[in-house]
Design a protein around this motif. Structure first.
Motif, mmCIF file in Angstrom:
data_model
loop_
_atom_site.group_PDB
_atom_site.id
_atom_site.type_symbol
_atom_site.label_atom_id
_atom_site.label_comp_id
_atom_site.label_asym_id
_atom_site.label_seq_id
_atom_site.Cartn_x
_atom_site.Cartn_y
_atom_site.Cartn_z
ATOM 1 N N ALA A 99 5.476 -0.628 -6.598
ATOM 2 C CA ALA A 99 4.330 0.204 -6.238
ATOM 3 C C ALA A 99 4.506 0.671 -4.806
ATOM 4 C CB ALA A 99 3.028 -0.576 -6.386
ATOM 5 N N ILE A 100 3.986 1.855 -4.528
ATOM 6 C CA ILE A 100 4.044 2.370 -3.156
ATOM 7 C C ILE A 100 2.695 2.950 -2.756
ATOM 8 C CG2 ILE A 100 4.948 4.641 -3.857
ATOM 9 C CD1 ILE A 100 6.587 4.453 -1.098
ATOM 10 N N GLY A 135 8.836 -8.213 -8.364
ATOM 11 C CA GLY A 135 8.388 -6.845 -8.181
ATOM 12 C C GLY A 135 7.954 -6.657 -6.738
ATOM 13 N N ILE A 136 7.857 -5.398 -6.306
ATOM 14 C CA ILE A 136 7.588 -5.135 -4.887
ATOM 15 C C ILE A 136 6.486 -4.089 -4.705
ATOM 16 C CG2 ILE A 136 9.340 -3.324 -4.632
ATOM 17 C CD1 ILE A 136 9.988 -4.714 -1.875
ATOM 18 N N ILE A 137 5.681 -4.315 -3.686
ATOM 19 C CA ILE A 137 4.689 -3.337 -3.233
ATOM 20 C C ILE A 137 5.147 -2.889 -1.848
ATOM 21 C CG2 ILE A 137 2.283 -2.922 -2.591
ATOM 22 C CD1 ILE A 137 1.557 -5.358 -4.400
ATOM 23 N N VAL A 138 5.323 -1.594 -1.678
ATOM 24 C CA VAL A 138 5.739 -1.038 -0.393
ATOM 25 C C VAL A 138 4.564 -0.235 0.163
ATOM 26 C CG1 VAL A 138 7.377 0.458 0.805
ATOM 27 C CG2 VAL A 138 8.142 -0.928 -1.142
ATOM 28 N N VAL A 139 4.123 -0.603 1.351
ATOM 29 C CA VAL A 139 2.993 0.072 1.988
ATOM 30 C C VAL A 139 3.502 0.752 3.258
ATOM 31 C CG1 VAL A 139 0.645 -0.173 2.880
ATOM 32 C CG2 VAL A 139 1.479 -1.772 1.125
ATOM 33 N N VAL A 140 3.445 2.074 3.286
ATOM 34 C CA VAL A 140 3.814 2.824 4.485
ATOM 35 C C VAL A 140 2.516 3.089 5.237
ATOM 36 C CG1 VAL A 140 4.974 4.839 5.451
ATOM 37 C CG2 VAL A 140 5.773 3.856 3.275
ATOM 38 N N ILE A 141 2.432 2.526 6.432
ATOM 39 C CA ILE A 141 1.193 2.569 7.198
ATOM 40 C C ILE A 141 1.290 3.624 8.292
ATOM 41 C CG2 ILE A 141 -0.388 1.237 8.664
ATOM 42 C CD1 ILE A 141 0.650 -1.276 7.199
ATOM 43 N N TYR A 142 0.531 4.693 8.084
ATOM 44 C CA TYR A 142 0.360 5.729 9.101
ATOM 45 C C TYR A 142 -0.975 5.420 9.772
ATOM 46 C CZ TYR A 142 3.962 8.337 6.585
ATOM 47 O OH TYR A 142 5.132 8.736 5.991
ATOM 48 N N HIS A 143 -0.945 5.154 11.063
ATOM 49 C CA HIS A 143 -2.170 4.693 11.721
ATOM 50 C C HIS A 143 -2.542 5.519 12.945
ATOM 51 C CE1 HIS A 143 0.286 2.419 14.736
ATOM 52 N NE2 HIS A 143 1.141 2.489 13.743
ATOM 53 N N GLY A 144 -1.971 6.701 13.080
ATOM 54 C CA GLY A 144 -2.255 7.539 14.238
ATOM 55 C C GLY A 144 -3.443 8.465 14.074
ATOM 56 N N HIS A 145 -4.211 8.322 13.018
ATOM 57 C CA HIS A 145 -5.372 9.170 12.771
ATOM 58 C C HIS A 145 -6.652 8.354 12.983
ATOM 59 C CE1 HIS A 145 -4.575 7.074 9.029
ATOM 60 N NE2 HIS A 145 -5.859 7.166 8.778
ATOM 61 N N GLU A 146 -7.770 9.046 13.020
ATOM 62 C CA GLU A 146 -9.047 8.361 13.204
ATOM 63 C C GLU A 146 -9.289 7.393 12.047
ATOM 64 O OE1 GLU A 146 -13.738 9.418 13.837
ATOM 65 O OE2 GLU A 146 -12.220 10.868 14.474
ATOM 66 N N GLY A 147 -9.547 6.148 12.371
ATOM 67 C CA GLY A 147 -9.738 5.109 11.366
ATOM 68 C C GLY A 147 -8.453 4.397 10.982
ATOM 69 N N GLY A 148 -7.323 4.954 11.391
ATOM 70 C CA GLY A 148 -6.029 4.375 11.032
ATOM 71 C C GLY A 148 -5.786 2.998 11.624
ATOM 72 N N GLU A 149 -6.189 2.809 12.868
ATOM 73 C CA GLU A 149 -6.017 1.501 13.517
ATOM 74 C C GLU A 149 -6.860 0.433 12.826
ATOM 75 O OE1 GLU A 149 -4.102 0.168 16.136
ATOM 76 O OE2 GLU A 149 -2.973 2.028 15.903
ATOM 77 N N ILE A 184 6.388 -0.084 7.750
ATOM 78 C CA ILE A 184 6.331 -0.568 6.367
ATOM 79 C C ILE A 184 5.894 -2.014 6.329
ATOM 80 C CG2 ILE A 184 7.772 -1.216 4.377
ATOM 81 C CD1 ILE A 184 9.526 1.200 5.027
ATOM 82 N N VAL A 185 5.044 -2.326 5.361
ATOM 83 C CA VAL A 185 4.805 -3.690 4.933
ATOM 84 C C VAL A 185 5.290 -3.759 3.494
ATOM 85 C CG1 VAL A 185 3.063 -5.420 4.334
ATOM 86 C CG2 VAL A 185 2.852 -4.148 6.467
ATOM 87 N N ALA A 186 6.173 -4.680 3.201
ATOM 88 C CA ALA A 186 6.680 -4.864 1.832
ATOM 89 C C ALA A 186 6.251 -6.241 1.362
ATOM 90 C CB ALA A 186 8.187 -4.722 1.801
ATOM 91 N N ILE A 187 5.763 -6.297 0.129
ATOM 92 C CA ILE A 187 5.276 -7.536 -0.462
ATOM 93 C C ILE A 187 6.051 -7.744 -1.766
ATOM 94 C CG2 ILE A 187 3.253 -8.764 -1.373
ATOM 95 C CD1 ILE A 187 1.567 -6.573 0.204
ATOM 96 N N GLU A 188 6.853 -8.795 -1.801
ATOM 97 C CA GLU A 188 7.626 -9.110 -2.996
ATOM 98 C C GLU A 188 7.026 -10.331 -3.671
ATOM 99 O OE1 GLU A 188 12.205 -10.100 -4.392
ATOM 100 O OE2 GLU A 188 11.570 -10.629 -2.363
#
Length: 191
Positions: A99-100, A135-149, A184-188
């Motif tokens: 999952a991504i 199985g793996i979950i890949v989370v790409v974290i974009y945090h430069g927008h309002e609410g992102g932090e 990235i945060v990856a959860i296996e």
């Protein structure tokens, strides 16, 4: 460059886990790039479930998968990813291999419509529940927008507390880049 950029590394992780015939989830379909990538990985005998709350994301992704003749192996759902347990059929629970998530907002769209911690964490919990061992979950974290932090901090608090006997959790980030670079945060899931 020896070190891979963020998006190529996210895809590499998915390639290691997702094969022909597998089930995968694109939790934030956006413009359909990851949906298409996953659909090619699972092939004609696998299936991808894609989620987004925005009609524009559904339209853009539909166009992209139709262009690549991938419609048969993709189901697009115009709902929050927090509905994943209700939308992925019960007989596939325990069989999802990858999952991504690409957190933030839909590129080229309304930047005030963003992912939020409560639905993101709920979706990760649900996907972890139906993920196959290894199985793996890949989370790409974009945090430069309002609410992102706020979302980044809540997500990091959550993933750091996933029991180690349930999953391995990895972060992959460049430490010396300016302007809130994505990471990235990856959860296996453990076997």
């Amino acid at each position: 460059m020896i070190l891979e950029r963020i998006l190529p590394y996210a895809r590499k992780l998915l390639q290691l886990a997702v094969k022909e015939g597998d089930i995968a989830i694109d939790a934030t379909i956006g413009n359909g790039h990851d949906t298409t990538f996953l659909a090619k990985l699972v092939g004609e005998t696998g299936h991808v479930y894609g989620f987004d709350i925005q009609e524009l994301a559904i339209l853009n992704t539909t166009e992209r998968i139709q262009k690549d003749n991938l419609s048969n192996q993709v189901t697009l759902i115009q709902k929050s990813h927090s509905h994943v347990l209700n939308e992925v059929p019960d007989h596939l629970h325990g069989k999802v291999k990858g999952a991504i998530f690409n957190l933030g907002y839909l590129p080229g769209s309304d930047k005030t419509i963003v992912t939020v911690p409560s639905s993101t964490i709920s979706a990760i919990e649900q996907i972890l529940e139906i993920l196959a061992p290894e199985g793996i979950i890949v989370v790409v974290i974009y945090h430069g927008h309002e609410g992102g932090e706020i979302e980044k901090d809540a997500l990091m608090e959550y993933v750091q507390n996933i029991p180690q006997d349930q999953a391995h959790v990895l972060t992959y980030r460049f430490l010396n880049q300016a302007n809130n670079p994505p990471f990235i945060v990856a959860i296996e899931k453990r076997g």
